[in-house]
Design a protein around this motif. Structure first.
Motif, PDB file in Angstrom:
ATOM      1  N   ARG A  52       0.814  -1.215   0.000  1.00  0.00           N
ATOM      2  CA  ARG A  52       0.000   0.000   0.000  1.00  0.00           C
ATOM      3  C   ARG A  52       0.851   1.270   0.000  1.00  0.00           C
ATOM      4  O   ARG A  52       0.498   2.254  -0.644  1.00  0.00           O
ATOM      5  CB  ARG A  52      -0.957   0.002   1.178  1.00  0.00           C
ATOM      6  CG  ARG A  52      -2.008  -1.093   1.043  1.00  0.00           C
ATOM      7  CD  ARG A  52      -3.184  -0.860   1.947  1.00  0.00           C
ATOM      8  NE  ARG A  52      -4.113  -1.977   1.892  1.00  0.00           N
ATOM      9  CZ  ARG A  52      -5.045  -2.123   0.949  1.00  0.00           C
ATOM     10  NH1 ARG A  52      -5.148  -1.242  -0.002  1.00  0.00           N
ATOM     11  NH2 ARG A  52      -5.855  -3.167   0.972  1.00  0.00           N
ATOM     12  N   LYS A  53       1.998   1.246   0.698  1.00  0.00           N
ATOM     13  CA  LYS A  53       2.893   2.402   0.696  1.00  0.00           C
ATOM     14  C   LYS A  53       3.470   2.641  -0.697  1.00  0.00           C
ATOM     15  O   LYS A  53       3.522   3.779  -1.168  1.00  0.00           O
ATOM     16  CB  LYS A  53       4.040   2.199   1.696  1.00  0.00           C
ATOM     17  CG  LYS A  53       3.686   2.601   3.108  1.00  0.00           C
ATOM     18  CD  LYS A  53       4.827   2.376   4.053  1.00  0.00           C
ATOM     19  CE  LYS A  53       5.859   3.465   3.929  1.00  0.00           C
ATOM     20  NZ  LYS A  53       6.917   3.336   4.964  1.00  0.00           N
ATOM     21  N   LEU A  54       3.896   1.571  -1.367  1.00  0.00           N
ATOM     22  CA  LEU A  54       4.464   1.710  -2.713  1.00  0.00           C
ATOM     23  C   LEU A  54       3.418   2.176  -3.706  1.00  0.00           C
ATOM     24  O   LEU A  54       3.694   3.008  -4.574  1.00  0.00           O
ATOM     25  CB  LEU A  54       5.080   0.383  -3.166  1.00  0.00           C
ATOM     26  CG  LEU A  54       6.296  -0.097  -2.399  1.00  0.00           C
ATOM     27  CD1 LEU A  54       6.690  -1.494  -2.864  1.00  0.00           C
ATOM     28  CD2 LEU A  54       7.456   0.865  -2.548  1.00  0.00           C
ATOM     29  N   LYS A  55       2.215   1.673  -3.562  1.00  0.00           N
ATOM     30  CA  LYS A  55       1.137   2.072  -4.459  1.00  0.00           C
ATOM     31  C   LYS A  55       0.731   3.529  -4.209  1.00  0.00           C
ATOM     32  O   LYS A  55       0.510   4.285  -5.161  1.00  0.00           O
ATOM     33  CB  LYS A  55      -0.066   1.143  -4.256  1.00  0.00           C
ATOM     34  CG  LYS A  55      -1.169   1.356  -5.248  1.00  0.00           C
ATOM     35  CD  LYS A  55      -2.265   0.336  -5.031  1.00  0.00           C
ATOM     36  CE  LYS A  55      -3.451   0.683  -5.892  1.00  0.00           C
ATOM     37  NZ  LYS A  55      -4.596  -0.172  -5.623  1.00  0.00           N
ATOM     38  N   TYR A  56       0.661   3.941  -2.942  1.00  0.00           N
ATOM     39  CA  TYR A  56       0.292   5.317  -2.599  1.00  0.00           C
ATOM     40  C   TYR A  56       1.314   6.313  -3.144  1.00  0.00           C
ATOM     41  O   TYR A  56       0.962   7.379  -3.633  1.00  0.00           O
ATOM     42  CB  TYR A  56       0.174   5.452  -1.077  1.00  0.00           C
ATOM     43  CG  TYR A  56      -0.075   6.863  -0.612  1.00  0.00           C
ATOM     44  CD1 TYR A  56      -1.341   7.433  -0.724  1.00  0.00           C
ATOM     45  CD2 TYR A  56       0.950   7.622  -0.070  1.00  0.00           C
ATOM     46  CE1 TYR A  56      -1.570   8.737  -0.309  1.00  0.00           C
ATOM     47  CE2 TYR A  56       0.727   8.914   0.349  1.00  0.00           C
ATOM     48  CZ  TYR A  56      -0.533   9.474   0.229  1.00  0.00           C
ATOM     49  OH  TYR A  56      -0.745  10.763   0.635  1.00  0.00           O
ATOM     50  N   ARG A  57       2.586   5.940  -3.077  1.00  0.00           N
ATOM     51  CA  ARG A  57       3.653   6.818  -3.573  1.00  0.00           C
ATOM     52  C   ARG A  57       3.821   6.738  -5.088  1.00  0.00           C
ATOM     53  O   ARG A  57       4.684   7.372  -5.657  1.00  0.00           O
ATOM     54  CB  ARG A  57       4.974   6.452  -2.911  1.00  0.00           C
ATOM     55  CG  ARG A  57       5.009   6.760  -1.454  1.00  0.00           C
ATOM     56  CD  ARG A  57       6.329   6.356  -0.875  1.00  0.00           C
ATOM     57  NE  ARG A  57       6.418   6.710   0.519  1.00  0.00           N
ATOM     58  CZ  ARG A  57       7.440   6.422   1.281  1.00  0.00           C
ATOM     59  NH1 ARG A  57       8.473   5.767   0.778  1.00  0.00           N
ATOM     60  NH2 ARG A  57       7.449   6.773   2.542  1.00  0.00           N
ATOM     61  N   LEU A  59       4.972   4.312  -6.896  1.00  0.00           N
ATOM     62  CA  LEU A  59       6.214   3.665  -7.304  1.00  0.00           C
ATOM     63  C   LEU A  59       5.930   2.367  -8.048  1.00  0.00           C
ATOM     64  O   LEU A  59       6.795   1.849  -8.744  1.00  0.00           O
ATOM     65  CB  LEU A  59       7.098   3.401  -6.080  1.00  0.00           C
ATOM     66  CG  LEU A  59       7.478   4.643  -5.266  1.00  0.00           C
ATOM     67  CD1 LEU A  59       8.300   4.244  -4.046  1.00  0.00           C
ATOM     68  CD2 LEU A  59       8.228   5.639  -6.114  1.00  0.00           C
ATOM     69  N   ILE A  60       4.707   1.846  -7.895  1.00  0.00           N
ATOM     70  CA  ILE A  60       4.260   0.666  -8.634  1.00  0.00           C
ATOM     71  C   ILE A  60       2.882   0.963  -9.211  1.00  0.00           C
ATOM     72  O   ILE A  60       2.157   1.808  -8.692  1.00  0.00           O
ATOM     73  CB  ILE A  60       4.207  -0.598  -7.742  1.00  0.00           C
ATOM     74  CG1 ILE A  60       3.252  -0.401  -6.573  1.00  0.00           C
ATOM     75  CG2 ILE A  60       5.588  -0.989  -7.270  1.00  0.00           C
ATOM     76  CD1 ILE A  60       3.017  -1.644  -5.741  1.00  0.00           C
ATOM     77  N   PRO A  67      -0.419  -7.809 -13.557  1.00  0.00           N
ATOM     78  CA  PRO A  67       0.328  -7.700 -12.293  1.00  0.00           C
ATOM     79  C   PRO A  67       0.973  -6.328 -12.127  1.00  0.00           C
ATOM     80  O   PRO A  67       1.240  -5.625 -13.106  1.00  0.00           O
ATOM     81  CB  PRO A  67       1.401  -8.782 -12.436  1.00  0.00           C
ATOM     82  CG  PRO A  67       0.856  -9.751 -13.416  1.00  0.00           C
ATOM     83  CD  PRO A  67       0.031  -8.935 -14.365  1.00  0.00           C
ATOM     84  N   TYR A  68       1.224  -5.967 -10.879  1.00  0.00           N
ATOM     85  CA  TYR A  68       1.850  -4.679 -10.582  1.00  0.00           C
ATOM     86  C   TYR A  68       3.325  -4.717 -10.962  1.00  0.00           C
ATOM     87  O   TYR A  68       4.027  -5.689 -10.701  1.00  0.00           O
ATOM     88  CB  TYR A  68       1.721  -4.350  -9.094  1.00  0.00           C
ATOM     89  CG  TYR A  68       0.367  -3.818  -8.740  1.00  0.00           C
ATOM     90  CD1 TYR A  68       0.144  -2.459  -8.647  1.00  0.00           C
ATOM     91  CD2 TYR A  68      -0.698  -4.674  -8.513  1.00  0.00           C
ATOM     92  CE1 TYR A  68      -1.108  -1.954  -8.333  1.00  0.00           C
ATOM     93  CE2 TYR A  68      -1.947  -4.187  -8.196  1.00  0.00           C
ATOM     94  CZ  TYR A  68      -2.139  -2.822  -8.116  1.00  0.00           C
ATOM     95  OH  TYR A  68      -3.382  -2.337  -7.815  1.00  0.00           O
ATOM     96  N   ARG A  69       3.789  -3.645 -11.580  1.00  0.00           N
ATOM     97  CA  ARG A  69       5.183  -3.499 -11.991  1.00  0.00           C
ATOM     98  C   ARG A  69       5.694  -2.153 -11.504  1.00  0.00           C
ATOM     99  O   ARG A  69       4.932  -1.265 -11.142  1.00  0.00           O
ATOM    100  CB  ARG A  69       5.301  -3.571 -13.505  1.00  0.00           C
ATOM    101  CG  ARG A  69       4.756  -4.859 -14.079  1.00  0.00           C
ATOM    102  CD  ARG A  69       5.767  -5.469 -14.987  1.00  0.00           C
ATOM    103  NE  ARG A  69       5.231  -6.670 -15.595  1.00  0.00           N
ATOM    104  CZ  ARG A  69       5.779  -7.856 -15.406  1.00  0.00           C
ATOM    105  NH1 ARG A  69       6.823  -7.981 -14.656  1.00  0.00           N
ATOM    106  NH2 ARG A  69       5.262  -8.909 -15.990  1.00  0.00           N
TER     107      ARG A  69
END
Length: 85
Positions: A52-57, A59-60, A67-69
């Motif tokens: 969730r942190k990576l998605k919020y920022r 970055l993914i 799939p998420y990249r």
């Protein structure tokens, strides 16, 4: 922007060609989340909090249900290393 060691490890796996696969149940609730390396191995260091942190920022990202990249922004934020330690 400060990125923790755990987030850096995930970003390194993704920068080398890995992805994050999500599986949801019929209601749309997150059932399972796996970080897969480019070689097909599962990386155990991914938690829902880090995801969730990576998605919020931003970055993914995922496009079209795939799939998420890692994004271009994620590639600029990751520190270069020889391995994922």
């Amino acid at each position: 922007m400060d990125i923790s060691k755990a987030e850096q490890r995930i970003l390194h796996v993704l920068a080398q060609g890995g992805c994050i696969e999500l599986r949801r149940d019929d209601d749309g609730t997150l059932e399972e989340m796996n970080c897969v390396t480019r070689d097909g191995w599962y990386y155990a260091g991914l938690s829902e909090y880090i995801f969730r942190k990576l998605k919020y920022r931003r970055l993914i990202s995922s496009k079209g249900g795939r799939p998420y990249r890692i994004t271009k922004l994620g590639l600029t934020r990751v520190r270069s290393q020889l391995d994922n330690r």
